[in-house]
Design a protein around this motif. Structure first.
Motif, PDB file in Angstrom:
ATOM      1  N   THR A   2       0.844  -1.206   0.000  1.00 29.21           N
ATOM      2  CA  THR A   2       0.000   0.000   0.000  1.00 29.21           C
ATOM      3  C   THR A   2       0.873   1.247   0.000  1.00 29.21           C
ATOM      4  OG1 THR A   2      -1.631  -1.234   1.280  1.00 29.21           O
ATOM      5  CG2 THR A   2      -1.867   1.157   1.273  1.00 29.21           C
ATOM      6  N   ASN A  11      -5.694 -11.111  -5.300  1.00 36.54           N
ATOM      7  CA  ASN A  11      -5.818 -11.670  -3.948  1.00 36.54           C
ATOM      8  C   ASN A  11      -7.176 -12.326  -3.731  1.00 36.54           C
ATOM      9  OD1 ASN A  11      -7.087  -9.030  -3.936  1.00 36.54           O
ATOM     10  ND2 ASN A  11      -7.250  -9.228  -1.722  1.00 36.54           N
ATOM     11  N   ASP A  25       1.442  -4.508  -8.899  1.00 38.87           N
ATOM     12  CA  ASP A  25       1.200  -4.828  -7.493  1.00 38.87           C
ATOM     13  C   ASP A  25       1.546  -6.313  -7.318  1.00 38.87           C
ATOM     14  OD1 ASP A  25       0.071  -5.803  -5.173  1.00 38.87           O
ATOM     15  OD2 ASP A  25      -1.838  -4.741  -5.406  1.00 38.87           O
ATOM     16  N   GLN A  30       0.727 -10.486  -4.005  1.00 38.84           N
ATOM     17  CA  GLN A  30       0.375 -11.914  -3.951  1.00 38.84           C
ATOM     18  C   GLN A  30       1.295 -12.788  -4.803  1.00 38.84           C
ATOM     19  OE1 GLN A  30      -1.700 -13.100  -1.832  1.00 38.84           O
ATOM     20  NE2 GLN A  30      -2.771 -11.249  -1.204  1.00 38.84           N
ATOM     21  N   SER A  65       4.816  -6.631  -0.136  1.00 38.63           N
ATOM     22  CA  SER A  65       4.851  -6.504   1.330  1.00 38.63           C
ATOM     23  C   SER A  65       5.679  -7.628   1.936  1.00 38.63           C
ATOM     24  CB  SER A  65       3.435  -6.638   1.914  1.00 38.63           C
ATOM     25  OG  SER A  65       2.557  -5.711   1.343  1.00 38.63           O
ATOM     26  N   HIS A 123       5.273  -8.965   4.930  1.00 33.42           N
ATOM     27  CA  HIS A 123       4.528  -9.900   5.791  1.00 33.42           C
ATOM     28  C   HIS A 123       3.837 -11.020   5.026  1.00 33.42           C
ATOM     29  CE1 HIS A 123       0.313  -8.466   5.098  1.00 33.42           C
ATOM     30  NE2 HIS A 123       0.950  -7.389   4.678  1.00 33.42           N
ATOM     31  N   LYS A 124       3.667 -10.846   3.711  1.00 32.46           N
ATOM     32  CA  LYS A 124       3.087 -11.953   2.928  1.00 32.46           C
ATOM     33  C   LYS A 124       4.191 -12.879   2.430  1.00 32.46           C
ATOM     34  CE  LYS A 124      -0.647  -9.019   1.232  1.00 32.46           C
ATOM     35  NZ  LYS A 124      -1.860  -9.290   1.989  1.00 32.46           N
ATOM     36  N   ARG A 160     -10.483 -16.586   5.319  1.00 31.48           N
ATOM     37  CA  ARG A 160     -10.976 -15.211   5.356  1.00 31.48           C
ATOM     38  C   ARG A 160     -12.323 -15.161   4.658  1.00 31.48           C
ATOM     39  NH1 ARG A 160      -8.115  -9.455   3.617  1.00 31.48           N
ATOM     40  NH2 ARG A 160      -9.994  -8.271   4.031  1.00 31.48           N
ATOM     41  N   ARG A 181     -12.687 -17.496   1.500  1.00 33.05           N
ATOM     42  CA  ARG A 181     -11.432 -17.638   0.743  1.00 33.05           C
ATOM     43  C   ARG A 181     -10.434 -18.504   1.521  1.00 33.05           C
ATOM     44  NH1 ARG A 181      -7.491 -12.588   0.028  1.00 33.05           N
ATOM     45  NH2 ARG A 181      -7.061 -13.211   2.172  1.00 33.05           N
TER      46      ARG A 181
HETATM   47  N1  C6P Z   1      -4.333  -8.241   0.751  1.00 38.75           N
HETATM   48  C1  C6P Z   1      -5.739  -9.977   1.656  1.00 38.75           C
HETATM   49  O1  C6P Z   1      -6.252 -10.596   2.595  1.00 38.75           O
HETATM   50  P1  C6P Z   1      -0.582  -4.391   2.462  1.00 38.75           P
HETATM   51  O2  C6P Z   1      -1.760  -4.268   3.366  1.00 38.75           O
HETATM   52  O3  C6P Z   1      -0.041  -3.036   2.082  1.00 38.75           O
HETATM   53  O4  C6P Z   1       0.465  -5.317   2.966  1.00 38.75           O
HETATM   54  O5  C6P Z   1      -1.101  -5.095   1.125  1.00 38.75           O
HETATM   55  C2  C6P Z   1      -2.176  -4.565   0.417  1.00 38.75           C
HETATM   56  C3  C6P Z   1      -2.495  -5.419  -0.756  1.00 38.75           C
HETATM   57  C4  C6P Z   1      -2.283  -4.923  -2.032  1.00 38.75           C
HETATM   58  N2  C6P Z   1      -2.482  -5.676  -3.128  1.00 38.75           N
HETATM   59  C5  C6P Z   1      -2.892  -6.942  -3.038  1.00 38.75           C
HETATM   60  C6  C6P Z   1      -3.068  -7.750  -4.284  1.00 38.75           C
HETATM   61  C7  C6P Z   1      -3.138  -7.510  -1.781  1.00 38.75           C
HETATM   62  O6  C6P Z   1      -3.541  -8.766  -1.700  1.00 38.75           O
HETATM   63  C8  C6P Z   1      -2.970  -6.721  -0.610  1.00 38.75           C
HETATM   64  C9  C6P Z   1      -3.313  -7.276   0.748  1.00 38.75           C
HETATM   65  C10 C6P Z   1      -4.748  -8.887   1.971  1.00 38.75           C
HETATM   66  O7  C6P Z   1      -5.987 -10.262   0.493  1.00 38.75           O
HETATM   67  C11 C6P Z   1      -5.296  -7.948   2.993  1.00 38.75           C
HETATM   68  S1  C6P Z   1      -6.729  -7.101   2.449  1.00 38.75           S
END
Ligand code: C6P
Length: 413
Positions: free
Chosen positions: A101, A181, A206, A209, A229, A231-232, A366, A386
């Motif tokens: 983000t 996502n 982006d 994922q 990100s 954390h993913k 989720r 999901r």
């Molecule tokens: N999707 C999901 O459960 P952040 O929050 O900045 O780490 O990532 C945002 C974001 C942006 N693009 C895509 C394709 C994403 O999947 C996500 C985060 C999570 O699908 C939380 S809503």
């Protein structure tokens, strides 16, 4: 008993690396199928966080003392690990951010300072997460640029013919995800980047994922910007990466002002630091950056090709079991090229109700719109259930989810 993959993926060994997976919730073995929201962390990553704070914690780039040097070296070495992982040409093309983000907002905010103007067009797709929609809408409001949307077909794939029709000399930027996502669709971004470039448009991908599940080569893709990100990617929260081509980043004005991003400050005139510091105002998430590199090393040790193949096996097993067990189940998003995400509806039962029952039976999924409301609007639904798999998940866990869904179905249908 954990079933080994037919391709001999070392699943038992891999699972030992993730302490959090070995617990019960509500007296049932935990099944974690919410990996698209945030993935779990291997012990090497968890240990690296405490090592940082136990051994080298200090501010970076500004201290002459030993700890500051150690922390700076580790932080910059991590940037180099990230560069190699994405096959970027230069390490100063790697900008640390708070996450996907933040990376998208950085680009939108910077381009909004005169590089995108009234009448320019920004292309997004109907498949986007809100993070890749709202910053562009805000930019359009500020600049007078126009947002255009690439539609999807019933399988949840971008309609390429419509995309080509939307491209024109007015197109300034294409912002699209690599993997959706909400449905797992893998987009043909290399071809889309090439087409957008034919019209002189910049392209932001982006990669939130995709980076956890596949090898990404930003030079081969020819992406102008690529963001993800930590954390993913089995790393910490609060850290992420924006890759940008040097010549674009050089041209772009800074996103935020403050310490670290300046060359010289006076009340008459401030000059900015070079890349990457121009875009990294303030004390960053130092531990996060260093530990993200540990997560990347961990994933590379297993191998992203092996990870992708194993997750694909889970996707097909899960899809086939869901379809054969529940005649009234509807899968939302059946793209030909799909990542390990299954979004579905069980009859006309509300997804939230199913999610609550699954939780009580140990299964974390989720439910809802997954921050992708335009997709839900396309299908005329409010949300889905999901299940998103990672390489530490197993077919036995899918079986546990099917049993839990069976209970939910009997209770709620
Ligand atoms: N999707 C999901 O459960 P952040 O929050 O900045 O780490 O990532 C945002 C974001 C942006 N693009 C895509 C394709 C994403 O999947 C996500 C985060 C999570 O699908 C939380 S809503």
């Amino acid at each position: 008993m954990i079933k080994e993959s037919v391709q001999a993926f070392p699943i038992s060994k891999v699972r030992q690396d993730f302490p959090i997976l070995h617990q019960e919730v509500y007296g049932k073995p935990l099944v974690y199928f919410d990996n698209a929201a945030s993935s779990q962390k291997p012990k090497v990553v968890i240990d690296a966080i405490s090592d940082y704070y136990n051994q080298i914690n200090s501010n970076i780039h500004r201290g002459v003392h030993f700890l500051s040097q150690q922390a700076t070296d580790a932080y910059e070495a991590a940037r180099e690990t990230i560069r190699k992982h994405l096959n970027a040409e230069k390490s100063h093309e790697i900008i640390y951010t708070k996450g996907t983000t933040d990376g998208i907002n950085l680009v939108a905010s910077s381009l909004g300072q005169g590089l995108i103007k009234s009448g320019d067009e920004i292309l997004v797709s109907q498949l986007e997460h809100h993070s890749n929609i709202v910053p562009w809408q805000m930019l359009c409001e500020r600049s007078g640029a126009v947002l255009k949307v690439i539609p999807i077909n019933e399988r949840g794939e971008l309609i390429q013919a419509e995309f080509e029709k939307l491209l024109s000399a007015k197109t300034k930027l294409l912002a699209v995800n690599h993997i959706s996502n909400a449905m797992g669709t893998i987009n043909p971004i290399k071809e889309m980047i090439q087409k957008a470039h034919e019209y002189g448009a910049w392209v932001l991908i982006d990669g939130a994922q995709s980076v956890p599940h596949m090898a990404v080569d930003v030079q081969d893709l020819d992406a102008d910007f690529y963001t993800f990100s930590g954390h993913k990617l089995f790393g910490p929260t609060g850290v992420g990466v924006l890759y940008g081509k040097e010549k674009l980043l050089e041209m772009m004005p800074p996103y935020q002002g403050g310490g670290e991003m300046i060359a010289e400050v006076s009340f008459e005139k401030t000059t900015y630091a070079g890349l990457p510091h121009k875009f990294e105002a303030g004390t960053p998430n130092i531990a996060g950056g260093i530990v993200l590199a540990k997560a990347i090393d961990y994933v590379n040790q297993i191998g992203l090709d092996a990870i992708g193949a194993y997750e694909n096996e889970l996707l097909h097993y899960g899809t086939q079991r869901l379809k054969s067990q529940f005649p009234d189940l509807r899968i939302i998003g059946e793209a030909e090229n799909k990542a390990s995400v299954i979004s579905f509806l069980l009859g006309d039962i509300h997804p939230y109700d199913v999610g609550v029952i699954l939780d009580k039976l140990g299964v974390a999924v989720r439910t809802g719109h997954h921050c992708a409301q335009p997709i839900m609007q396309h299908y005329g639904i409010n949300g889905t259930i999901r299940a998103s798999f990672a390489f530490y998940n197993t077919k036995s866990e899918i079986d546990q989810m099917i049993d839990a869904l069976d209970r939910a179905h009997n209770m709620l249908a």
